[in-house]
Motif scaffolding. Structure first.
Motif, PDB file in Angstrom:
ATOM      1  N   LYS A 285      -1.487  -1.192  -4.088  1.00 58.43           N
ATOM      2  CA  LYS A 285      -2.601  -0.242  -4.041  1.00 58.43           C
ATOM      3  C   LYS A 285      -2.062   1.130  -3.648  1.00 58.43           C
ATOM      4  CE  LYS A 285      -5.645  -3.512  -4.691  1.00 58.43           C
ATOM      5  NZ  LYS A 285      -6.388  -3.626  -5.910  1.00 58.43           N
ATOM      6  N   ILE A 286      -2.674   2.175  -4.191  1.00 58.89           N
ATOM      7  CA  ILE A 286      -2.213   3.543  -3.917  1.00 58.89           C
ATOM      8  C   ILE A 286      -3.346   4.377  -3.356  1.00 58.89           C
ATOM      9  CG2 ILE A 286      -1.277   5.656  -4.946  1.00 58.89           C
ATOM     10  CD1 ILE A 286       0.182   3.850  -6.969  1.00 58.89           C
ATOM     11  N   THR A 287      -3.043   5.105  -2.293  1.00 63.85           N
ATOM     12  CA  THR A 287      -3.961   6.065  -1.691  1.00 63.85           C
ATOM     13  C   THR A 287      -3.320   7.434  -1.800  1.00 63.85           C
ATOM     14  OG1 THR A 287      -4.794   4.420  -0.125  1.00 63.85           O
ATOM     15  CG2 THR A 287      -5.149   6.741   0.435  1.00 63.85           C
TER      16      THR A 287
ATOM     17  N   SER B 172      -6.622  -1.524   9.653  1.00 61.27           N
ATOM     18  CA  SER B 172      -7.386  -2.583  10.326  1.00 61.27           C
ATOM     19  C   SER B 172      -7.751  -3.707   9.354  1.00 61.27           C
ATOM     20  CB  SER B 172      -8.643  -2.018  10.989  1.00 61.27           C
ATOM     21  OG  SER B 172      -9.557  -1.546  10.022  1.00 61.27           O
ATOM     22  N   LYS B 173      -7.893  -3.374   8.083  1.00 60.67           N
ATOM     23  CA  LYS B 173      -8.154  -4.393   7.068  1.00 60.67           C
ATOM     24  C   LYS B 173      -6.849  -5.013   6.551  1.00 60.67           C
ATOM     25  CE  LYS B 173     -12.485  -2.406   5.495  1.00 60.67           C
ATOM     26  NZ  LYS B 173     -13.214  -1.787   4.370  1.00 60.67           N
ATOM     27  N   GLN B 174      -5.729  -4.402   6.966  1.00 60.65           N
ATOM     28  CA  GLN B 174      -4.393  -4.865   6.598  1.00 60.65           C
ATOM     29  C   GLN B 174      -4.211  -4.914   5.091  1.00 60.65           C
ATOM     30  OE1 GLN B 174      -3.554  -8.365   8.992  1.00 60.65           O
ATOM     31  NE2 GLN B 174      -4.520  -7.398  10.727  1.00 60.65           N
ATOM     32  N   ILE B 175      -4.674  -3.835   4.443  1.00 58.51           N
ATOM     33  CA  ILE B 175      -4.525  -3.722   2.989  1.00 58.51           C
ATOM     34  C   ILE B 175      -3.818  -2.431   2.632  1.00 58.51           C
ATOM     35  CG2 ILE B 175      -6.459  -5.176   2.387  1.00 58.51           C
ATOM     36  CD1 ILE B 175      -8.124  -2.618   2.012  1.00 58.51           C
TER      37      ILE B 175
ATOM     38  N   THR C 164      -8.628   2.617   8.905  1.00 60.49           N
ATOM     39  CA  THR C 164      -9.445   1.518   8.390  1.00 60.49           C
ATOM     40  C   THR C 164      -8.631   0.631   7.452  1.00 60.49           C
ATOM     41  OG1 THR C 164     -11.460   2.817   8.616  1.00 60.49           O
ATOM     42  CG2 THR C 164     -11.548   0.948   7.099  1.00 60.49           C
ATOM     43  N   LEU C 165      -7.795   1.231   6.597  1.00 57.69           N
ATOM     44  CA  LEU C 165      -6.925   0.434   5.728  1.00 57.69           C
ATOM     45  C   LEU C 165      -6.012  -0.449   6.579  1.00 57.69           C
ATOM     46  CD1 LEU C 165      -5.874   3.089   3.056  1.00 57.69           C
ATOM     47  CD2 LEU C 165      -7.466   1.186   2.740  1.00 57.69           C
TER      48      LEU C 165
ATOM     49  N   ARG D 292       0.884  -1.169   0.000  1.00 59.11           N
ATOM     50  CA  ARG D 292       0.000   0.000   0.000  1.00 59.11           C
ATOM     51  C   ARG D 292       0.918   1.214   0.000  1.00 59.11           C
ATOM     52  NH1 ARG D 292      -5.061   1.693  -0.967  1.00 59.11           N
ATOM     53  NH2 ARG D 292      -5.719  -0.333  -0.168  1.00 59.11           N
ATOM     54  N   VAL D 293       0.748   2.090  -0.981  1.00 59.87           N
ATOM     55  CA  VAL D 293       1.495   3.340  -1.062  1.00 59.87           C
ATOM     56  C   VAL D 293       0.537   4.461  -0.679  1.00 59.87           C
ATOM     57  CG1 VAL D 293       2.762   4.901  -2.601  1.00 59.87           C
ATOM     58  CG2 VAL D 293       2.990   2.418  -2.874  1.00 59.87           C
ATOM     59  N   ILE D 294       0.947   5.285   0.279  1.00 66.65           N
ATOM     60  CA  ILE D 294       0.127   6.420   0.719  1.00 66.65           C
ATOM     61  C   ILE D 294       0.927   7.684   0.476  1.00 66.65           C
ATOM     62  CG2 ILE D 294      -1.063   7.505   2.652  1.00 66.65           C
ATOM     63  CD1 ILE D 294      -1.275   4.672   3.916  1.00 66.65           C
TER      64      ILE D 294
END
Length: 192
Positions: A162-164, A189-192, A186-187, A124-126
């Motif tokens: 995935k990118i946020t 807690s969903k571990q994504i 939330t991301l 996951r890229v934020i």
């Protein structure tokens, strides 16, 4: 239990990116994930790949430790601001010095193809930015996102990626920031 590595790319410990990283971490821990962190600005290493791939520079202890954490993780979370259309220089140096042939990938002898050594991991890229994400997508074509996703992570076998994108940060309200902290929690807690 998922093993998550958060790579914090913002050099300012009081930055919104740091708050986003903490929010993701708290969400992940709340659901039983094991979390480790790398704060790139707290590491001691030369960010320059002085000889390209022609000659190897000895890895500093902090980079060796980072490679061990990357091997350990099932899921990488990389957080950084977009500056001049890309990641901060020290974070780029981190990837240059850490994602090396023999660790992250290996070019095949007498071939244009390569082997990917970081398969089985997701990311996951934020990113934060001072423009709306739609503008970065529509006007600029998201070059920083493409470089991180395609030319670094997927190149080494990490997927899905995935990118946020969060922006605009400049002049943002407390309400805006709180909403995105909750989204990132939330991301986590969903571990994504």
């Amino acid at each position: 239990m998922k093993k998550i590595l958060i790579i914090q790319g913002h050099p300012d410990e009081e930055s919104y990116c740091r708050a986003l990283g903490n929010s993701y971490k708290m969400g992940a821990i709340s659901e039983g994930a094991e979390v480790q962190e790398i704060v790139v600005s707290e590491m001691s290493f030369n960010p320059n790949l002085n000889f390209g791939y022609r000659k190897r520079t000895e890895l500093e202890p902090d980079l060796l430790a980072a490679q061990q954490k990357i091997k350990w993780a099932d899921h990488l979370v990389i957080i950084y601001p977009l500056w001049w259309g890309g990641m901060p220089a020290l974070l780029k140096g981190f990837f240059d010095r850490t994602f090396l042939p023999g660790f992250a990938f290996q070019k095949r002898e007498n071939s244009v193809w390569w082997d990917k050594y970081l398969t089985g991991k997701s990311a996951r890229v934020i990113t934060t930015m001072d423009q709306p994400p739609w503008y970065h997508w529509l006007i600029y074509g998201e070059p920083a996102h493409k470089a991180m996703k395609k030319m670094i992570l997927e190149f080494c076998g990490i997927k899905p990626v995935k990118i946020t994108s969060i922006g605009p940060i400049r002049f943002s309200t407390d309400e805006f920031r709180k909403k995105h902290l909750e989204k990132v929690n939330t991301l986590g807690s969903k571990q994504i």
